[in-house]
Design an enzyme around this catalytic site. Structure first.
Site, PDB file in Angstrom:
ATOM      1  N   GLU A 129       0.847  -1.201   0.000  1.00  0.00           N
ATOM      2  CA  GLU A 129       0.000   0.000   0.000  1.00  0.00           C
ATOM      3  C   GLU A 129       0.878   1.245   0.000  1.00  0.00           C
ATOM      4  OE1 GLU A 129      -2.729   0.165   3.363  1.00  0.00           O
ATOM      5  OE2 GLU A 129      -2.770   2.350   3.252  1.00  0.00           O
ATOM      6  N   ARG A 145       0.516  10.331   0.589  1.00  0.00           N
ATOM      7  CA  ARG A 145       0.893  11.385   1.544  1.00  0.00           C
ATOM      8  C   ARG A 145       2.063  12.196   1.052  1.00  0.00           C
ATOM      9  NH1 ARG A 145       0.670   8.502   7.384  1.00  0.00           N
ATOM     10  NH2 ARG A 145      -0.844   6.916   6.784  1.00  0.00           N
ATOM     11  N   THR A 189      -4.383   6.150   2.080  1.00  0.00           N
ATOM     12  CA  THR A 189      -4.751   7.535   2.387  1.00  0.00           C
ATOM     13  C   THR A 189      -5.663   8.118   1.304  1.00  0.00           C
ATOM     14  OG1 THR A 189      -2.502   7.686   3.325  1.00  0.00           O
ATOM     15  CG2 THR A 189      -3.859   9.614   3.512  1.00  0.00           C
ATOM     16  N   LYS A 213     -10.823  -2.123   7.012  1.00  0.00           N
ATOM     17  CA  LYS A 213      -9.619  -1.824   7.776  1.00  0.00           C
ATOM     18  C   LYS A 213     -10.074  -1.348   9.156  1.00  0.00           C
ATOM     19  CE  LYS A 213      -6.337   2.006   7.562  1.00  0.00           C
ATOM     20  NZ  LYS A 213      -5.375   2.706   6.713  1.00  0.00           N
TER      21      LYS A 213
HETATM   22  O1  LIG Z   1      -3.562   6.883   5.708  1.00  0.00           O
HETATM   23  C1  LIG Z   1      -3.962   5.745   5.568  1.00  0.00           C
HETATM   24  O2  LIG Z   1      -4.828   5.391   4.738  1.00  0.00           O
HETATM   25  C2  LIG Z   1      -3.383   4.728   6.380  1.00  0.00           C
HETATM   26  O3  LIG Z   1      -3.427   3.603   5.961  1.00  0.00           O
HETATM   27  C3  LIG Z   1      -2.746   5.064   7.659  1.00  0.00           C
HETATM   28  C4  LIG Z   1      -1.812   3.952   8.043  1.00  0.00           C
HETATM   29  O4  LIG Z   1      -2.570   2.809   8.187  1.00  0.00           O
HETATM   30  C5  LIG Z   1      -1.008   4.182   9.250  1.00  0.00           C
HETATM   31  O5  LIG Z   1      -0.326   5.379   9.120  1.00  0.00           O
HETATM   32  C6  LIG Z   1      -0.100   3.022   9.509  1.00  0.00           C
HETATM   33  O6  LIG Z   1       1.089   3.461  10.046  1.00  0.00           O
HETATM   34  P1  LIG Z   1       1.820   2.770  11.284  1.00  0.00           P
HETATM   35  O7  LIG Z   1       0.983   3.041  12.466  1.00  0.00           O
HETATM   36  O8  LIG Z   1       3.119   3.490  11.318  1.00  0.00           O
HETATM   37  O9  LIG Z   1       1.964   1.318  10.960  1.00  0.00           O
END
Ligand SMILES: O=C(O)C(=O)C[C@H](O)[C@H](O)COP(=O)(O)O
Length: 217
Positions: free
Chosen positions: A47, A51, A75, A135
């Site tokens: 994925e 960002r 995102t 999710k």
């Molecule tokens: O922006 C989105 O659509 C995301 O998917 C956000 C991510 O799931 C998290 O940022 C995972 O990041 P960690 O917590 O570092 O593993």
């Protein structure tokens, strides 16, 4: 493509490996060697989050050049994001939450969406719209494996990819749940390894993540 077919694609993607790496990529030149390392380590679904300005170029490069990779977009916040990622070659889309506009756009798009939820009410709204694969975000701050496990009995139709704050150490708590098919996490593609081009290190992190299969429900 109807919602059922798109949800089947999401399920297939979630079952490819215990972890979907969540990537924040600053330079599209890292995309191909990074994706090759993940695939070599046994992690095909990747994925790439929208960002950074490099994200769409990274998705385009992985889709065109990395055999065995299933590149997705993360995102996703709007219809515009969904459309741009589909054009770039993304095969699945992930959102941190949902809005009516995004859900309408997903209904009209061929790109399968894995939408984020943090409450049982949000999960029920998505179930009404035909989503069975969600999710759970942000997994650890929202209540962790305890909260997600508590949904298994009242919401037996749903399967989750918890993401947000999960590490190699905490992943087994989630993967052992009956309503979890995989977890998401950024720990497989740390920015220091991307910047230094440590593709062997990323492949090694992928291999460790594949071993999590052994703890799955
Ligand atoms: O922006 C989105 O659509 C995301 O998917 C956000 C991510 O799931 C998290 O940022 C995972 O990041 P960690 O917590 O570092 O593993």
């Amino acid at each position: 493509m109807n919602i059922e077919t798109k949800q089947q694609h999401v399920e297939t993607t979630m079952r490819l490996a215990p972890v979907i790496p969540v990537v924040i990529i600053d330079d599209a030149r890292y995309a191909v060697p990074m994706a090759r390392a993940l695939v070599a380590g046994g992690i095909p679904a990747i994925e790439v989050t929208l960002r950074t300005p490099a994200a769409l170029d990274a998705i385009r490069a992985i889709a065109a050049e990395v055999e065995g990779a299933v590149v997705g977009v993360g995102t996703v916040l709007s219809a515009r994001d969904l459309h741009a990622a589909e054009q770039a070659g993304a095969r699945f889309a992930v959102s941190p939450g949902v809005s009516p506009g995004l859900l309408d756009a997903a209904d009209n798009s061929a790109l399968p969406l894995l939408p984020g939820v943090a409450t049982a009410g949000e999960a029920m709204t998505l179930l009404e719209r035909g989503y069975r694969h969600l999710k759970f975000f942000p997994a650890v701050p929202a209540g962790g494996a305890k909260l997600l496990g508590a949904w298994a009995s009242p919401l037996p139709q749903l399967r989750f990819c918890p993401t947000g704050g999960i590490s190699l150490t905490s992943a087994p708590d989630f993967l052992a749940l009956p309503n979890v098919l995989c977890v998401g996490g950024s720990w497989l593609t740390p920015s220091d390894k991307l910047k230094s081009g440590d593709w062997t290190g990323i492949e090694q992190l992928a291999r460790e993540a594949v071993l999590l299969k052994g703890v799955m429900a």
